[in-house]
Write a protein that holds these residues in place. Sequence first.
Motif, mmCIF file in Angstrom:
data_model
loop_
_atom_site.group_PDB
_atom_site.id
_atom_site.type_symbol
_atom_site.label_atom_id
_atom_site.label_comp_id
_atom_site.label_asym_id
_atom_site.label_seq_id
_atom_site.Cartn_x
_atom_site.Cartn_y
_atom_site.Cartn_z
ATOM 1 N N ASP A 192 0.829 -1.199 0.000
ATOM 2 C CA ASP A 192 0.000 0.000 0.000
ATOM 3 C C ASP A 192 0.867 1.255 0.000
ATOM 4 N N ASN A 193 0.370 2.291 -0.683
ATOM 5 C CA ASN A 193 0.991 3.608 -0.598
ATOM 6 C C ASN A 193 0.432 4.326 0.628
ATOM 7 N N VAL A 194 1.310 4.674 1.552
ATOM 8 C CA VAL A 194 0.902 5.294 2.815
ATOM 9 C C VAL A 194 1.512 6.679 2.921
ATOM 10 N N LEU A 195 0.693 7.659 3.298
ATOM 11 C CA LEU A 195 1.159 9.018 3.532
ATOM 12 C C LEU A 195 0.986 9.335 5.007
ATOM 13 N N LYS A 252 6.766 0.628 7.324
ATOM 14 C CA LYS A 252 7.937 0.103 6.624
ATOM 15 C C LYS A 252 8.158 -1.370 6.976
ATOM 16 N N ALA A 253 7.983 -1.721 8.255
ATOM 17 C CA ALA A 253 8.166 -3.109 8.683
ATOM 18 C C ALA A 253 7.146 -4.036 8.047
ATOM 19 N N ARG A 254 5.946 -3.495 7.718
ATOM 20 C CA ARG A 254 4.897 -4.306 7.100
ATOM 21 C C ARG A 254 4.943 -4.261 5.576
ATOM 22 N N GLY A 255 5.998 -3.698 5.004
ATOM 23 C CA GLY A 255 6.178 -3.752 3.557
ATOM 24 C C GLY A 255 5.388 -2.735 2.772
ATOM 25 N N MET A 256 5.081 -1.595 3.388
ATOM 26 C CA MET A 256 4.333 -0.548 2.692
ATOM 27 C C MET A 256 5.280 0.505 2.136
ATOM 28 N N ASN A 257 4.790 1.279 1.166
ATOM 29 C CA ASN A 257 5.553 2.380 0.592
ATOM 30 C C ASN A 257 5.178 3.654 1.353
ATOM 31 N N VAL A 258 6.151 4.258 2.024
ATOM 32 C CA VAL A 258 5.848 5.337 2.965
ATOM 33 C C VAL A 258 6.422 6.664 2.499
ATOM 34 N N ASN A 259 5.549 7.655 2.333
ATOM 35 C CA ASN A 259 5.949 9.044 2.145
ATOM 36 C C ASN A 259 5.432 9.854 3.321
ATOM 37 N N GLY A 260 6.007 11.037 3.522
ATOM 38 C CA GLY A 260 5.589 11.828 4.671
ATOM 39 C C GLY A 260 5.694 13.317 4.428
ATOM 40 N N THR A 261 5.207 14.068 5.416
ATOM 41 C CA THR A 261 5.367 15.521 5.418
ATOM 42 C C THR A 261 5.955 15.952 6.755
ATOM 43 N N ALA A 262 6.618 17.097 6.746
ATOM 44 C CA ALA A 262 7.162 17.711 7.956
ATOM 45 C C ALA A 262 7.230 19.214 7.712
ATOM 46 N N GLY A 263 7.517 19.979 8.768
ATOM 47 C CA GLY A 263 7.438 21.429 8.640
ATOM 48 C C GLY A 263 8.759 22.165 8.607
ATOM 49 N N THR A 264 9.880 21.448 8.785
ATOM 50 C CA THR A 264 11.193 22.083 8.760
ATOM 51 C C THR A 264 12.173 21.194 8.007
ATOM 52 N N ASP A 265 13.293 21.788 7.602
ATOM 53 C CA ASP A 265 14.326 21.001 6.927
ATOM 54 C C ASP A 265 14.865 19.914 7.855
ATOM 55 N N GLU A 266 15.020 20.263 9.146
ATOM 56 C CA GLU A 266 15.498 19.277 10.121
ATOM 57 C C GLU A 266 14.506 18.128 10.248
ATOM 58 N N GLY A 267 13.212 18.473 10.299
ATOM 59 C CA GLY A 267 12.190 17.445 10.409
ATOM 60 C C GLY A 267 12.146 16.548 9.188
ATOM 61 N N ILE A 268 12.339 17.128 8.013
ATOM 62 C CA ILE A 268 12.363 16.348 6.782
ATOM 63 C C ILE A 268 13.512 15.355 6.799
ATOM 64 N N SER A 269 14.702 15.834 7.170
ATOM 65 C CA SER A 269 15.859 14.956 7.241
ATOM 66 C C SER A 269 15.653 13.847 8.277
ATOM 67 N N PHE A 270 15.075 14.219 9.416
ATOM 68 C CA PHE A 270 14.808 13.269 10.493
ATOM 69 C C PHE A 270 13.842 12.187 10.027
ATOM 70 N N ALA A 271 12.752 12.593 9.342
ATOM 71 C CA ALA A 271 11.752 11.631 8.890
ATOM 72 C C ALA A 271 12.317 10.688 7.836
ATOM 73 N N LYS A 272 13.176 11.199 6.960
ATOM 74 C CA LYS A 272 13.820 10.325 5.972
ATOM 75 C C LYS A 272 14.724 9.315 6.664
#
Length: 321
Positions: free
Chosen positions: A142-145, A162-182
């Motif tokens: 599944d594509n998960v946001l 991710k552990a269940r084999g899904m495709n995961v994209n996300g959002t965050a509000g800062t550059d630090e948060g984006i890097s952290f989420a990746k």
Amino acid sequence: MKAVQFHKYGDPEVLQLSTKVAKPTPGENQVLIRVMAAGVNPLDTYVRAGDFEEVAFPHTTGFDTAGVVESVGPGVETFAPGDRVYTLKTVTGGCAEFTVADQNYVGHLDKALSFEEGACIGIPYYTAYKALILLARARPGDNVLIHGASGGVGVAATQLAKARGMNVNGTAGTDEGISFAKDNGCMNVFNHRLRGHVNQLVDETDGGGYDVIIEMAAHVNMSNDMELMRRNGRTIIVGSAGEVNVSPSNTMEKESWFRGVSVLSSSPEELVEIRNAIEAGQRSGWVRPRIDSSFPMQKASEAHKLLTSRKGAKGKIIITV
């Protein structure tokens, strides 16, 4: 014992460290825990401000804790003195040297995790599992946001998906948060403060949209989520801070739907399933709590201030006991 309490509803300043609080005693089906660390959740701030259910004063703040079982009451068979445990709800308040919790809201903490990490598990990981698996019925592929992928629930949901084999994209509000989420496992993370991020999110699915969306701020994103969902898409609302004006007709052609989640409303059977999954996740390694900041008990008000004022999350805020 010591405990962080408030005697009236209000801003973080109402929190104070009380030093002569009576040590609680476990009753039937209850566990007494020597607390080592306590997590800080948005729910804690709602209770403190008087925006949740009414409480008796003085009230000891906190739901999530981690520590060691001191003693157990009649009827408790799953836990024993000396066990390392975490909670997602307590009877007497979590931000204290000792707390009592119903055994249904207690789980075993693996030795591979610290008590500080254990204090991050409760509400975030239980909410993520209930939202993604029990309610959305997300499946491998599944594509998960995940909106707010760098926060406590976002971290847990990303790791679980991710552990269940899904495709995961996300959002965050800062550059630090984006890097952290990746770093936490999202394939791609987009800044939800920038115009055009919705088109970018759709493009990442080749225009197909998302099977499941985990929504932390429905008052901001609900109308966008209608566009982002694919046919039979499901959005689970974890949080919302206001009203939203949307057209339900946008869900009709896709037969998509929205549903709220409340982990504290879970049935005993659901709690057992979630606890078993998280205990297995600790052993297999996908449960990897991430700590943003740590405060001592006497600075609990600063922890609450940070939670409500930070522009970008990077995991969970905890209080050491």
